[in-house]
Design an enzyme around this catalytic site. Structure first.
Site, mmCIF file in Angstrom:
data_model
loop_
_atom_site.group_PDB
_atom_site.id
_atom_site.type_symbol
_atom_site.label_atom_id
_atom_site.label_comp_id
_atom_site.label_asym_id
_atom_site.label_seq_id
_atom_site.Cartn_x
_atom_site.Cartn_y
_atom_site.Cartn_z
ATOM 1 C CD GLU A 34 -1.354 -2.314 1.986
ATOM 2 O OE1 GLU A 34 -2.403 -2.814 2.753
ATOM 3 O OE2 GLU A 34 -0.087 -2.697 1.874
ATOM 4 C CB THR A 71 14.492 -43.172 -3.874
ATOM 5 O OG1 THR A 71 15.062 -44.010 -3.017
ATOM 6 C CG2 THR A 71 13.476 -42.699 -3.741
ATOM 7 C CB ALA A 116 12.537 -44.065 2.125
#
Length: 368
Positions: free
Chosen positions: A57, A166, A299
């Site tokens: 503002e 992974t 994991a």
């Protein structure tokens, strides 16, 4: 019938676009944009750039000058009403003699929470709330969650082969995904307040876990110089104090919080073998002013966060590779016995990143 006009929607959309310009710099403050309109024309606009600097503002009012009198201000978040590091924006709008303020949403901050709206109305300014509220909320999920719950917004990033592995059985994992996917991660890191990982991941990958400006999209580099982007705090869970100063993470600058018996974040244990993750995340909010946590780990940490309902958003990169069931799984053992216990996801986006797939999903919280 909507109380908002086509011009109102157009101007608030412009304010939201402005607010997005601060996504790499404003944390822990919210992203906010403001547009001031008089006689159908924009006379001032601005966005919040960095905590401690002028709010949206203020920038808009400075640009508008005397033209703000009698104008309408469009703000993506309720103007603040309290004195902090900057004066209250509601007071600035009152002093500028705007005629109307349209807010996308009320501020969830208990220090504001309707007080800014009340100040404006008591000064005789017309205030409307709720224009493009959902779009405005999407600007600041971490700020909103912190204000409502006292906990940070947690994004869990994972990467796997198409069959959910992974790493190979021998632990080798560099690289599953393409360089495009790894570069894509950088803009997520840059938006976060902290990157959370474990000493196991840091040591095995010798990871720096920092934001590499050279890997950010050109659209970001054109707007932000390298020294303008903040480096997220690296938060490393190190229950057994395995980190050493010769690791790459200590060579690239930026703050590091080590959660360990001798670290700079107190070690809170849920069991002798497990760090109390909820308490640690709460500490990041309350003692280190961090709203948004980006998680890059294996994991074990991923499954713990999921089991404890601490994940707000999952970012999963899938590579077009098949690694076999003798590899290391994506989330490890969750100990589920019934399908009703499985984690349900609300998939929000599926995007190709180079030759990889990026899936953005929100865990669906189960009723307890």
């Amino acid at each position: 019938m909507s109380i908002f006009s086509a011009l109102d929607y157009q101007m608030m959309s412009r304010a939201i676009l402005l607010a997005k310009k601060g996504i790499y710099t404003t944390a822990p403050n919210p992203n906010v944009g403001c547009v001031i309109v008089r006689n159908g024309e924009i006379v001032g606009e601005g966005f919040h750039y960095r905590a401690g600097e002028p709010h949206a503002e203020v920038h808009a009012l400075r640009m508008a000058g005397k033209k703000a009198e009698g104008a309408t201000a469009y703000v993506t978040l309720e103007p603040c009403s309290h004195y902090g590091r900057t004066p209250p924006c509601a007071e600035g709008l009152i002093n500028a003699k705007v005629a109307k303020v349209i807010c996308a949403m009320q501020d969830p901050n208990p220090q504001v929470a309707g007080r800014g709206i009340q100040m404006l109305r008591e000064a005789g300014i017309t205030v409307e709330v709720g224009l493009l509220e959902v779009d405005s909320e999407s600007l600041n999920p971490a700020f909103i969650k912190r204000m409502k719950t006292g906990m940070p917004y947690v994004q869990l990033k994972m990467a796997a082969s198409l069959d959910g592995q992974t790493a190979l059985a021998n632990g080798h994992s560099q690289w599953i995904t393409s360089s495009c996917a790894r570069k894509d991660v950088q803009h997520f890191r840059a938006q976060s307040g902290a990157i959370l990982s474990t000493s196991k991941t840091v040591i095995e990958d010798n990871a720096s876990l920092n934001v590499r400006w050279s890997d950010l999209p050109s659209s970001v580099q054109e707007v932000y110089a390298q020294d303008q982007l903040r480096q997220p705090v690296r938060v490393i869970l190190d229950r057994q104090s395995k980190l050493s100063s010769d690791l790459k993470i200590y060579q690239c600058g930026g703050d590091i919080l080590q959660v360990s018996p001798q670290g700079n974040v107190a070690l809170s244990l849920e069991t002798p073998e497990q760090i109390d993750l909820r308490s640690t995340l709460s500490t990041l909010v309350n003692e280190h002013n961090i709203n948004h946590v980006w998680v890059e780990a294996g994991a074990t940490l991923a499954s713990s966060l999921i089991q404890q309902d601490l994940v707000d958003e999952l970012i999963l990169y899938l590579a077009p590779k098949v690694m076999g069931s003798d590899g290391r799984g994506l989330f490890g053992v969750l100990g589920l016995e019934h399908m009703s216990q499985a984690l349900d996801l609300d998939i929000k986006e599926v995007t190709m990143v180079g030759k990889d797939i990026r899936i953005t999903a929100l865990p669906i919280k189960k009723e307890r």
